[in-house]
Design an enzyme around this catalytic site. Structure first.
Site, PDB file in Angstrom:
ATOM      1  N   SER A  18     -45.691  39.403 -40.937  1.00  7.84           N
ATOM      2  CA  SER A  18     -46.849  39.544 -40.182  1.00  7.84           C
ATOM      3  C   SER A  18     -47.387  40.905 -39.659  1.00  7.84           C
ATOM      4  CB  SER A  18     -47.098  38.380 -38.925  1.00  7.84           C
ATOM      5  OG  SER A  18     -47.291  37.105 -39.744  1.00  7.84           O
TER       6      SER A  18
ATOM      7  N   LYS B 288     -53.108  42.039 -30.362  1.00  5.80           N
ATOM      8  CA  LYS B 288     -52.869  40.769 -30.999  1.00  5.80           C
ATOM      9  C   LYS B 288     -53.543  39.600 -30.326  1.00  5.80           C
ATOM     10  CE  LYS B 288     -50.660  38.391 -34.740  1.00  5.80           C
ATOM     11  NZ  LYS B 288     -49.672  38.165 -35.665  1.00  5.80           N
TER      12      LYS B 288
ATOM     13  N   SER C  25     -50.050  38.094 -40.395  1.00  7.36           N
ATOM     14  CA  SER C  25     -51.117  37.456 -39.817  1.00  7.36           C
ATOM     15  C   SER C  25     -51.675  38.498 -38.696  1.00  7.36           C
ATOM     16  CB  SER C  25     -50.738  36.371 -38.904  1.00  7.36           C
ATOM     17  OG  SER C  25     -49.373  36.712 -38.024  1.00  7.36           O
TER      18      SER C  25
END
Lengths: 484, 469
Positions: free
Chosen positions: B171, B72, B147
């Site tokens: 997330s 990420k 996210s």
């Protein structure tokens, strides 16, 4: 109407830890800009602070020395504001639960002891330094040095218990002596390792309500503090006399102009939005930790002074000077231990030693002459091995070379002449050389005796045992008298 | 194929890391429309793969040799950009590695690229990145969740073996649920946060997104543990998670929080959850109802506390030392205002403003302090419930993946998509989202398991059972 000032001081001290408060960067002063910086103190994204244990230890030490309550659980908080020298946009400080609360410092003004209460002692990180007018900064440009970012600070907030610039000075000097004794800060105000802001208001004498206060910043020495406070007292008094109101504001001391100046309101109207620092866990300080710190505490200046007066029969004034600096006091005590003579040790340390330190601008640690050196010298004097004049010269050489005194004396053939036959010869020679002065003395001119003594001393290169010489010279001169 | 099978193939010389990496790179190319990656570390990954192949040949490879990981893009990795999907960090290269990445690299994991996300991990749909929205591999008209949507999409589309995400309010779990994969949010303090660009420090936790529960265990095994650079990472022993996968669920007590099965829950999600309950009962677990009475305050408390921390965490992006700086400015203040106004997107600005407001003088007690009190109550609810049962079973999200743009202009409905996940972050507990079924359109639906602090083992044991056919 007569007014009295009410003053509270906020003192920041830079702690003399080896590394910064939340990372392992060095805290050394004076390095090239931005060379003592890592991702943590530069506040890069993703990094986390890790507390330096030494900072807690130092805070507890100061807390104990000022009789504070030590909070068993202390919490760091973020103080948020934007400034280019604050790379995270917040300063990690303490808010609700600082390390120490509710203590006091005893000060002495004109022989009277007075307690100044301490509100709180909290730890925080220093910010970087904005450089506006340095040699390599172009006009209109500001550069930032992050070396100072994360240097540990303790902020010590006093209650408004200070009623004159003199008391403020006494508080600061007491405080500085204390932090130096505790070896947590070098106390150097000019270099900024000890900084002081003042809150000051006036009130009619005899009343208790507090007036509107101003905060004074930018005072870089003890004398700035005294001058700035004295100025602010007269400024506020004049305003009040004229029936005007004091504006609550931050004012900066301008030492060049000798006045305080208002800082624009915009620059300090911050809402710091304090909240607990989520990147650090609360610091638990158990009683064992406090006990251990207490056990390791040095004797504090006031106690040491009292002990010196009692143990060594010193005057208050001498004890005061000897205990001003912990290292000097320790040096003195070491000399006493080795020489066994406190009075003489005090005379030498207060006289020759302090003079030498002042002349050389040395600290006591820089001296090549250890307490053992001085004690050996005092023993030589006491045993009659050398006289005082030679002792002083020996001391001077000792400071430079670090040689032991007996070695210096042996090398230079300086040992005292105690042999009466040798002395007698010298005396006879001087009497023979100086018939006029001898006659004058014998005619009752006592003053000439000193000259004759000096002559003999010169002949013996100052090595004559003075007591023995005096006796002998008088005897010889008197003998001559009798013959008439 | 799970990682264990993959390692077997590597061991048997049926394939190589280079081959594997090339295959993933081809998948990434094929799925470029999904926008899962912000950038791909093609050369570095292949070079690393060759190195690991040599290590395998010598028999000195690490535990994760052959694991190709998407990272990420809010995790610091030396020599690569770390953008957080934001203009304000468009050119930022971290000079250090996140602790988790260092640990993974030590065990010979291969990083294949940085995955897309909601800007600064603030969002539930991965639509707010300056690099554009991530699309769901199951249905590209739909969001991948957020996210960590890029990580979820990459794993689901077979672009990497596993990916790392971060979970502040759901997330990791919510995108895992939307993409039909496994997402683990470890206990707060189980994994070091050093190197994770903070959104809300007291909630953030890094965790794996994987195809199987077993793979999740493999990764946690490596990244878990204390870290001298993170004071909030807890020094408790890291158990053997592979062993936990073998545990039987017979006799385990599983709680269904009554408050999670009421209004707002999609009936198809409820159906899938009911089937999961049946499966667990049939497998020998005892399923009982429990109560988490303060659940309804959780979303509000979360958005106060998380945004408060965010407003402070994002203060460092001021255009001074790195990142985006607005041009044509005449003063310091203007530099700040313009750089931040132009550098941050709307959702980030919304959260900064909200967080600044709740911390302001005069509002702190009404918002921040009260929300902290709610946090304590929520935590108390979980403690009480988890005294009666070994873990909780809930939906991960109230619905399957919604459509792109569906909620982008309606922050409140977007925030409510985290309704089942945020409480877990308030309480700091470990939770796992595991695929439990699909709706009528074939959209994945995840079940969330929540356990006691540092009891990821129970999550793996139960998760493994739920995932197995």
């Amino acid at each position: 109407m007569p007014y009295e000032p009410v003053i509270g001081l906020e003192v920041h001290i830079q702690l003399s830890t080896v590394s910064k408060i939340f990372c392992s960067c060095s805290t050394r002063f004076g390095a090239a800009p931005n060379t003592q910086v890592c991702p943590v103190c530069a506040g890069l994204p993703g990094v986390l602070p890790v507390l330096n244990r030494k900072v807690v230890e130092f805070a507890v030490r100061l807390g104990l020395a000022t009789q504070c309550h030590i909070n068993r659980k202390a919490v760091f908080a973020r103080k948020n504001y934007f400034y280019p020298d604050l790379p995270k946009g917040y300063q990690i400080s303490q808010f609700d639960l600082p390390f120490c609360q509710d203590g006091k410092i005893d000060i002495e003004v004109e022989g009277k002891v007075k307690a100044i209460r301490i509100n709180r002692i909290h730890a925080e990180e220093d910010a970087g330094k904005s450089m506006h007018a340095e040699t390599y900064v172009a006009a209109g440009e500001t550069l930032v040095d992050l070396n100072r970012c994360g240097v540990p600070l303790l902020e010590v907030v006093s209650e408004p218990d200070i009623f004159s610039p003199q008391e403020a000075h006494a508080y600061l000097s007491c405080f500085r002596r204390l932090v130096r004794y505790l070896e947590i800060c070098d106390g150097n105000m000019e270099e900024g390792s000890l900084r002081c802001d003042a809150n000051i208001s006036l009130r009619p004498v005899g009343t208790t309500a507090l007036g509107v206060k101003t905060e004074i910043k930018n005072m870089n020495s003890f004398s700035h503090v005294e001058k700035a406070l004295a100025y602010e007292i007269s400024r506020q008094a004049e305003l009040l006399e004229r029936g005007e109101r004091i504006v609550q504001e931050t004012r900066l001391w301008n030492d060049g102009r000798g006045i305080t100046e208002s800082m624009r309101a915009k620059e300090f109207s911050h809402d710091y939005r304090y909240f607990p620092e989520p990147d650090l866990v609360p610091v638990e300080i158990d009683s064992q930790w406090i006990d251990r710190t207490r056990a390791e505490m040095p004797e504090l200046p006031a106690a040491k002074r009292q002990r010196f007066i009692g143990d060594y029969s010193l005057s208050t004034a001498d004890a005061e000077v000897l205990t001003e600096d912990r290292r000097l006091a320790e040096y003195f005590e070491a000399v006493v231990r080795e020489s066994g003579d406190a009075r003489t040790a005090a005379t030498w340390v207060l006289g020759e030693l302090l003079r030498a330190l002042n002349e050389r601008k040395h600290t006591i640690e820089q001296l090549r002459a250890t307490p053992a050196h001085l004690a050996a010298l005092l023993k030589l004097v006491a045993a009659g091995g050398i006289n005082r004049a030679i002792a002083r010269e020996t001391f001077a050489i000792m400071l430079e070379s670090g040689q032991m005194p007996d070695e210096i004396i042996r090398e230079r053939g300086w040992s005292q002449i105690n042999d009466s036959q040798v002395l007698e010869k010298a005396v006879d020679a001087v009497i023979a050389e100086c018939p006029d002065e001898t006659a004058a003395f014998r005619n009752g001119k006592e003053k000439v005796f000193g000259f004759l003594m000096g002559q003999v001393m010169r002949r013996t290169r100052g090595q004559a045992n003075p007591q023995q010489l005096e006796q002998l010279l008088r005897q010889k001169l008197d003998d001559g008298n009798k013959r008439y | 194929m799970d990682f264990a099978a993959l390692q077997q193939q590597l061991c048997d010389r049926q394939t190589t890391c280079v081959e594997l990496t090339e295959r993933y790179l081809a998948k990434i190319e094929k799925g470029v429309h999904l926008n899962a990656f912000i950038f791909v570390m093609r050369d570095q990954a292949l070079q690393r793969a060759a190195e690991v192949d040599r290590k395998i040949a010598k028999g000195v490879a690490g535990r994760l040799a052959g694991m190709v990981i998407g990272v990420k893009d809010n995790l610091a990795l030396t020599n690569t950009l770390t953008t957080c999907g934001s203009r304000i960090l468009h050119n930022f290269v971290a000079p250090y590695d996140a602790t988790v990445l260092r640990k993974l690299a030590q065990e010979d994991a291969i990083f294949i690229g940085k995955t897309n996300l909601d800007e600064f991990a603030m969002g539930s749909s991965s639509e707010t990145s300056i690099f554009g929205a991530v699309k769901n591999p199951i249905d590209p008209q739909r969001v991948a969740g957020g996210s960590s949507g890029g990580s979820a999409a990459a794993v689901a589309a077979g672009m990497c073996t596993a990916a790392l995400g971060s979970d502040t309010g759901g997330s990791i779990r919510q995108p895992a649920s939307f993409c039909g994969i496994v997402g683990l949010k470890p206990t707060y303090g189980r994994v070091s946060r050093y190197g994770l660009f903070a959104y809300a420090s007291s909630f953030d936790q890094i965790g794996p997104l994987t195809r199987t529960v077993g793979d999740s265990a493999h990764i946690l095994q490596v990244i878990a543990g204390c870290d001298p650079q993170d004071s909030t990472a807890v020094d408790t022993a890291v158990p053997d998670y592979q062993q936990a996968l073998q545990r039987s669920i017979v006799g385990l007590k599983i709680g269904l929080p009554r408050e999670y099965f009421t209004t707002g829950l999609d009936p198809q999600v409820e159906t899938v959850l009911n089937k999961t309950v049946e499966k667990l009962r049939n497998g020998g677990a005892q399923v009982v109802e429990v109560s988490l009475p303060h659940s309804r305050y959780a979303v509000a408390a979360y958005y106060i506390l998380a945004t408060a921390e965010a407003s402070s965490n994002l203060e460092r992006y001021d255009g001074m030392r790195y990142g985006y700086r607005a041009g044509h400015v005449r003063s310091l203040e203007e530099t700040y205002v313009k750089s931040r106004s132009q550098g941050f997107g709307d959702e980030v600005k919304r959260r900064i403003m909200l967080g600044t407001y709740v911390l302001s003088a005069g509002y702190y007690d009404a918002y921040y302090r009260r929300a902290q009190q709610v946090r304590t109550l929520v935590k108390g609810d979980f403690d009480a419930a988890l005294e009666q049962v070994d873990c909780l079973l809930t939906p991960t999200a109230p619905t399957p993946a919604f459509c792109l743009h569906e909620k982008l202009d309606d922050p409140l409905s977007m925030y409510l998509s985290d309704i089942y996940t945020v409480s877990v972050n308030l309480a700091g507990l470990p939770a796992l989202s595991v695929p439990a079924g699909t709706d009528s359109k074939g959209l994945p639906i995840g079940a969330q398991l929540i356990a006691r602090p540092f009891d990821e083992e129970t999550l793996f044991a139960v998760g493994q059972f739920v995932q197995n056919p």
